[in-house]
Scaffold this motif. Structure first.
Motif, PDB file in Angstrom:
ATOM      1  N   ARG A 216       0.959  -1.127  -0.067  1.00  0.00           N
ATOM      2  CA  ARG A 216       0.043  -0.169  -0.043  1.00  0.00           C
ATOM      3  C   ARG A 216       0.930   1.216   0.163  1.00  0.00           C
ATOM      4  O   ARG A 216       0.470   2.307  -0.748  1.00  0.00           O
ATOM      5  N   ASP A 217       1.890   1.142   0.740  1.00  0.00           N
ATOM      6  CA  ASP A 217       2.726   2.293   0.888  1.00  0.00           C
ATOM      7  C   ASP A 217       3.322   2.577  -0.419  1.00  0.00           C
ATOM      8  O   ASP A 217       3.664   3.800  -0.722  1.00  0.00           O
TER       9      ASP A 217
ATOM     10  N   GLU B 255     -10.891   8.547  -6.897  1.00  0.00           N
ATOM     11  CA  GLU B 255     -10.690   9.340  -6.010  1.00  0.00           C
ATOM     12  C   GLU B 255      -9.294   9.096  -5.629  1.00  0.00           C
ATOM     13  O   GLU B 255      -8.561   9.925  -4.687  1.00  0.00           O
ATOM     14  N   LEU B 256      -8.291   8.404  -6.441  1.00  0.00           N
ATOM     15  CA  LEU B 256      -6.915   7.975  -5.878  1.00  0.00           C
ATOM     16  C   LEU B 256      -6.433   7.708  -4.927  1.00  0.00           C
ATOM     17  O   LEU B 256      -5.643   8.151  -4.007  1.00  0.00           O
ATOM     18  N   SER B 257      -7.331   6.718  -4.054  1.00  0.00           N
ATOM     19  CA  SER B 257      -7.024   6.256  -2.800  1.00  0.00           C
ATOM     20  C   SER B 257      -6.637   5.081  -2.663  1.00  0.00           C
ATOM     21  O   SER B 257      -7.264   4.088  -3.763  1.00  0.00           O
ATOM     22  N   VAL B 258      -5.954   4.338  -2.033  1.00  0.00           N
ATOM     23  CA  VAL B 258      -5.169   3.183  -1.851  1.00  0.00           C
ATOM     24  C   VAL B 258      -5.557   2.463  -0.668  1.00  0.00           C
ATOM     25  O   VAL B 258      -5.586   3.094   0.451  1.00  0.00           O
TER      26      VAL B 258
ATOM     27  N   VAL C 241     -11.035  -5.969 -11.836  1.00  0.00           N
ATOM     28  CA  VAL C 241     -11.433  -4.399 -12.177  1.00  0.00           C
ATOM     29  C   VAL C 241     -12.610  -4.512 -12.233  1.00  0.00           C
ATOM     30  O   VAL C 241     -13.698  -5.304 -12.737  1.00  0.00           O
ATOM     31  N   LEU C 242     -13.290  -3.531 -11.110  1.00  0.00           N
ATOM     32  CA  LEU C 242     -14.749  -3.442 -10.784  1.00  0.00           C
ATOM     33  C   LEU C 242     -14.779  -1.941 -10.946  1.00  0.00           C
ATOM     34  O   LEU C 242     -14.440  -1.287  -9.946  1.00  0.00           O
ATOM     35  N   PRO C 243     -15.163  -1.100 -12.074  1.00  0.00           N
ATOM     36  CA  PRO C 243     -14.906   0.210 -12.038  1.00  0.00           C
ATOM     37  C   PRO C 243     -15.644   0.788 -10.847  1.00  0.00           C
ATOM     38  O   PRO C 243     -16.900   0.330 -10.765  1.00  0.00           O
ATOM     39  N   PRO C 244     -15.033   1.786 -10.229  1.00  0.00           N
ATOM     40  CA  PRO C 244     -13.699   2.373 -10.214  1.00  0.00           C
ATOM     41  C   PRO C 244     -12.612   1.699  -9.580  1.00  0.00           C
ATOM     42  O   PRO C 244     -11.492   2.568  -9.415  1.00  0.00           O
ATOM     43  N   PHE C 245     -12.645   0.653  -9.251  1.00  0.00           N
ATOM     44  CA  PHE C 245     -11.555  -0.164  -8.391  1.00  0.00           C
ATOM     45  C   PHE C 245     -11.061  -0.925  -9.291  1.00  0.00           C
ATOM     46  O   PHE C 245     -11.408  -1.518 -10.177  1.00  0.00           O
ATOM     47  N   VAL C 246      -9.634  -1.022  -8.896  1.00  0.00           N
ATOM     48  CA  VAL C 246      -8.763  -2.059  -9.447  1.00  0.00           C
ATOM     49  C   VAL C 246      -7.942  -2.785  -8.047  1.00  0.00           C
ATOM     50  O   VAL C 246      -7.215  -2.145  -7.403  1.00  0.00           O
ATOM     51  N   ALA C 247      -8.369  -3.817  -8.093  1.00  0.00           N
ATOM     52  CA  ALA C 247      -7.649  -4.572  -6.890  1.00  0.00           C
ATOM     53  C   ALA C 247      -6.373  -5.779  -7.519  1.00  0.00           C
ATOM     54  O   ALA C 247      -6.749  -6.110  -8.548  1.00  0.00           O
TER      55      ALA C 247
END
Length: 192
Positions: A13-14, A106-109, A81-87
């Motif tokens: 994550r970092d 949102e550019l959150s991790v 990929v499940l918009p808006p997420f990429v895991a």
């Protein structure tokens, strides 16, 4: 001579957050390419190919491929990929898995646990669910008496390792030979 300092190894994550702050536009462009492919599972070669496409379009983006995020993608096993997420499921070394989810808009991790990652993966088929009860199987009780290989050279040789372990038990203990003889007597072919 000074004593060496122990430094904390940054989590996945970092590393993603650091890359996001250093190469924001490049990473957003790459993640948007993943999202544009629609929901689904992306294989490792697809992840690397898109990264190479980004770099080939603009050589200034070379830092993205050669930096920490490039290393993350090289050890990635799949991306959901499940918009808006990429895991992304990352395997940095044998036996170690880490899961990271990025919200592209949102550019959150966020770091995910195994259960959270699998639940996210199930949403590909079932859609979002508020059901708190997810089937989880715990096979740990079956592993209680079985030793684990602890050298990286043992990877891929699990059956051989188990055969050696079981045969050593069988030949050490004379009582263990009787079930084998019973098995062989019951399973004969043409009297043999």
């Amino acid at each position: 001579m000074g004593t060496p300092k122990l430094a904390r190894i940054p989590s996945m994550r970092d590393r993603v957050e650091d890359t996001l702050s250093a190469h924001r536009n490049e990473l957003v462009s790459l993640l948007c390419r993943y999202v544009d492919q629609g929901k689904g599972i992306l294989q490792p070669h697809t992840l690397i190919d898109e990264l190479d496409n980004i770099v080939s379009e603009d050589e200034a983006r070379l830092g993205l491929r050669d930096g920490p995020f490039g290393e993350i993608l090289k050890s990635a096993q799949e991306a959901i990929v499940l918009p808006p997420f990429v895991a992304i499921a990352i395997r940095p070394r044998p036996g170690v898995w880490e899961y990271v989810r990025v919200n592209v808009y949102e550019l959150s991790v966020e770091q995910l646990s195994v259960s959270e990652y699998l639940r996210f993966k199930e949403e590909l088929v079932d859609g979002p669910s508020n059901d708190p009860y997810v089937l989880e199987l715990d096979f740990e009780p079956f592993n209680a008496d079985v030793p684990r290989p602890n050298r990286s050279s043992s990877i891929g040789n699990g059956v051989q390792f188990l055969n050696r372990h079981l045969s050593s038990i069988m030949f050490r203990n004379k009582d263990c030979l009787e079930p084998l003889n019973d098995f062989l007597r019951a399973h004969n072919i043409k009297g043999m």
